[in-house]
Write an enzyme that holds these catalytic residues in place. Structure first.
Site, PDB file in Angstrom:
ATOM      1  N   ASP A   1     -28.953 -42.821   4.487  1.00 31.28           N
ATOM      2  CA  ASP A   1     -28.890 -41.675   4.353  1.00 31.28           C
ATOM      3  C   ASP A   1     -29.155 -41.281   2.953  1.00 31.28           C
ATOM      4  O   ASP A   1     -28.340 -41.373   2.192  1.00 31.28           O
ATOM      5  CB  ASP A   1     -27.602 -41.457   4.858  1.00 31.28           C
ATOM      6  N   THR A   2     -29.989 -40.749   1.964  1.00 30.67           N
ATOM      7  CA  THR A   2     -30.755 -40.663   0.713  1.00 30.67           C
ATOM      8  C   THR A   2     -31.345 -39.268   0.534  1.00 30.67           C
ATOM      9  O   THR A   2     -31.748 -38.635   1.485  1.00 30.67           O
ATOM     10  CB  THR A   2     -31.896 -41.695   0.756  1.00 30.67           C
ATOM     11  N   ILE A   3     -31.433 -38.820  -0.739  1.00 27.36           N
ATOM     12  CA  ILE A   3     -32.205 -37.611  -1.039  1.00 27.36           C
ATOM     13  C   ILE A   3     -33.381 -38.000  -1.917  1.00 27.36           C
ATOM     14  O   ILE A   3     -33.298 -38.902  -2.749  1.00 27.36           O
ATOM     15  CB  ILE A   3     -31.371 -36.499  -1.717  1.00 27.36           C
TER      16      ILE A   3
ATOM     17  N   SER B   1     -29.061 -41.853  -3.887  1.00 18.02           N
ATOM     18  CA  SER B   1     -28.589 -42.189  -2.545  1.00 18.02           C
ATOM     19  C   SER B   1     -27.229 -42.851  -2.563  1.00 18.02           C
ATOM     20  O   SER B   1     -26.842 -43.492  -3.540  1.00 18.02           O
ATOM     21  CB  SER B   1     -29.589 -43.136  -1.880  1.00 18.02           C
TER      22      SER B   1
END
Length: 528
Positions: A349-351, A368
């Site tokens: 789950d990461t931006i 992340s």
């Protein structure tokens, strides 16, 4: 060009500056920072800080960070903000404790977070504004409240059981015992206090003093070997990026233990197979891409590790001969059950967000906590969510990526940047854990093999591995899924999206900036 009779959106165009993030609040803040005298690095840090507040399943100050930075006329710079394993943790110690697997909720899966060290290093090296100014918008949102966006709320609800396993997570992330509803207003007063400490004290506000002591105490209470010295010793590194030529571009990546070169290898293989001869939405295109991915990921699992602890043959991986040999193993018409061993070098789950400013500085930036809400371990007083990046290690002592004291694990975070004749042309990245290099391959090929704009390239339907089979997004036509299955693949429908992503294209002819943001997230591109 998009069909205006169908759902979708156009790329955002600008002539001076552009940003693209996974949440509108972060994009707004990035633009505000640019307009107030900040540069692209300042805007990226400020936007990342906002995302730690408004998109907490994906990122946080208790995670890791990587970035590529390019200024006109200068070499691409790379910043490695990956955290290290504690000095007291080893495979032998885990075995003595009866631990044979690094699980998501284990304190042993928490490496020392590297993000804040990276933010502070980038601001000091490249930034124009003070950290207090960069963190102020995130602090305001954490203290004053923000509405839960649709994708954020969906991810939050899906992780409620995970969060319920730790007292700190329940306290800060499950108000009234459940995930907040989409459209409800959420506040993080403890995180606001912590961000204020970092704004005032810099990296010392995180890696020493009460915040570091609480993280260490929280992890030690769960059996972790972390010490205050482990936190005090964490630092970000300026590293030499790696690149290779594809589609007339120099595609830059972070070096190992980052796995960005997996995307480069896939693109090299597809060039040799002539994949661009097949329509973008065709079984043949997906078949060749996914066979190339199988080989590239096998390479990753064999070679990618912390280069300070292992010999990683980067030149061999990016060589023409290596790509030639792997491409020769792929049957253009059918899945090959056994693609064979990956050849080593002779003798051995990461931006995600991107920003381009008025001076042409381009930043490709990723932050992340690994899995959704990371380890699910949250400090009760400071509200720091800790990642589970240590799960990137293997527990085979003979493997290059074996867990060892002070070592960085294999990393899935892969910001990218493509230059043409020394000029930044595409700043992009794709979120989604193991999917990221494949996402990069899809996006770059969509633009340069099939002539899509950046928004179309991000919108395009995706297929990727899930365990021992493939899963296709709903946008992949059933006829293509059926044809792929007839070619020996096992493709099944996927109920959720593969990853996210952002991209900025810079026209060499006009200088116009075109920004795109993946519809699989809540975000947007903004420019002027």
């Amino acid at each position: 060009m998009r069909d205006f009779a169908l759902p979708g959106r156009s790329p955002v165009l600008g002539t001076k500056a552009m940003c693209a993030t996974s949440h509108p609040q972060a994009s707004r803040v990035a633009l505000d920072i640019l307009r107030s005298g900040g540069n692209a690095v300042d805007a990226a840090i400020a936007a990342s800080a906002v995302l730690t507040v408004v998109e907490p399943a994906m990122t946080g100050i208790g995670g890791d960070c990587f970035a590529l930075i390019h200024r006109p006329g200068k070499d691409v710079r790379a910043v490695n903000g990956a955290g290290c394993a504690p000095a007291g943790l080893s495979i032998e110690r885990l075995r003595e404790a009866g631990v044979n697997e690094l699980t998501q909720h284990s304190a042993h899966a928490v490496t020392v977070p590297g993000a804040i060290a990276a933010w502070c290093h980038m601001r000091e090296t490249f930034g124009a504004l003070e950290m207090a100014q960069l963190l102020a918008p995130a602090i305001d949102l954490a203290r004053g409240g923000f509405p839960i966006a649709a994708r954020v709320g969906t991810d939050w609800a899906g992780a409620a059981t995970h969060l319920a396993q730790h007292a700190g997570a329940r306290k800060h992330f499950l108000p009234h015992g459940e995930a907040p509803a989409i459209g409800s207003v959420m506040r993080f007063p403890a995180l606001a206090d912590t961000l204020e400490t970092i704004a005032r004290e810099g990296r010392d506000g995180f890696y020493s003093g009460p915040n570091a002591e609480e993280m260490v105490a929280t992890l030690q209470a769960m059996g972790g070997t972390h010490t205050v010295d482990d936190f005090a010793n964490q630092h970000a590194s300026d590293v030499t990026p790696v690149f290779s030529r594809t589609r007339g571009l120099d595609l830059y990546q972070l070096p190992p233990s980052n796995s960005g070169i997996v995307a480069n290898l896939m693109l090299h293989i597809l060039e040799r197979l002539g994949a661009d001869k097949h329509p973008p939405l065709s079984a043949k295109r997906y078949h060749l891409a996914l066979e190339a991915a199988r080989l590239a990921y096998a390479m990753r699992d064999m070679f990618i590790a912390d280069p300070e602890h292992a010999d990683v043959p980067v030149a061999h991986i990016l060589s023409d001969g290596f790509a030639d040999e792997l491409a020769g193993r792929i049957d253009p018409d059918r899945r090959t059950d056994d693609l064979g061993p990956i050849p080593g070098p002779p003798g051995s789950d990461t931006i995600y967000l991107c920003v381009v400013d008025e001076n042409g500085m381009a930043v490709s930036f990723i932050n992340s906590v690994f899995s959704a809400f990371g380890s699910g371990i949250v400090t009760e007083n400071s509200g720091i969510l800790l990642h589970n990046r240590g799960q990137g290690f293997v527990l085979d002592p003979d493997h290059p990526n074996a867990l060892a004291p002070g070592k960085r694990p294999l990393h899935t975070l892969v910001p990218a940047m493509a230059l043409r004749d020394g000029r930044a042309e595409l700043v992009f990245g794709v979120m989604g854990a193991l999917f990221q290099p494949t996402g990069q391959m899809y996006v770059l090929a969509n633009i340069y093999d099939y002539g899509m704009d950046v928004q179309e390239a991000l919108d395009f339907p995706r297929i990727f591995f899930e365990g021992d089979h493939l899963e296709a997004e709903p946008g992949v036509p059933p006829a293509i899924v059926e044809e792929l299955n007839s070619m020996g693949h096992d493709v099944r429908p996927r109920g959720e999206a593969w990853g996210g992503g952002q991209a900025i294209h810079i026209s060499g002819n006009t200088g116009v900036l075109a920004g795109g943001s993946d519809p699989r997230k809540d975000g947007c591109a903004l420019g002027y």
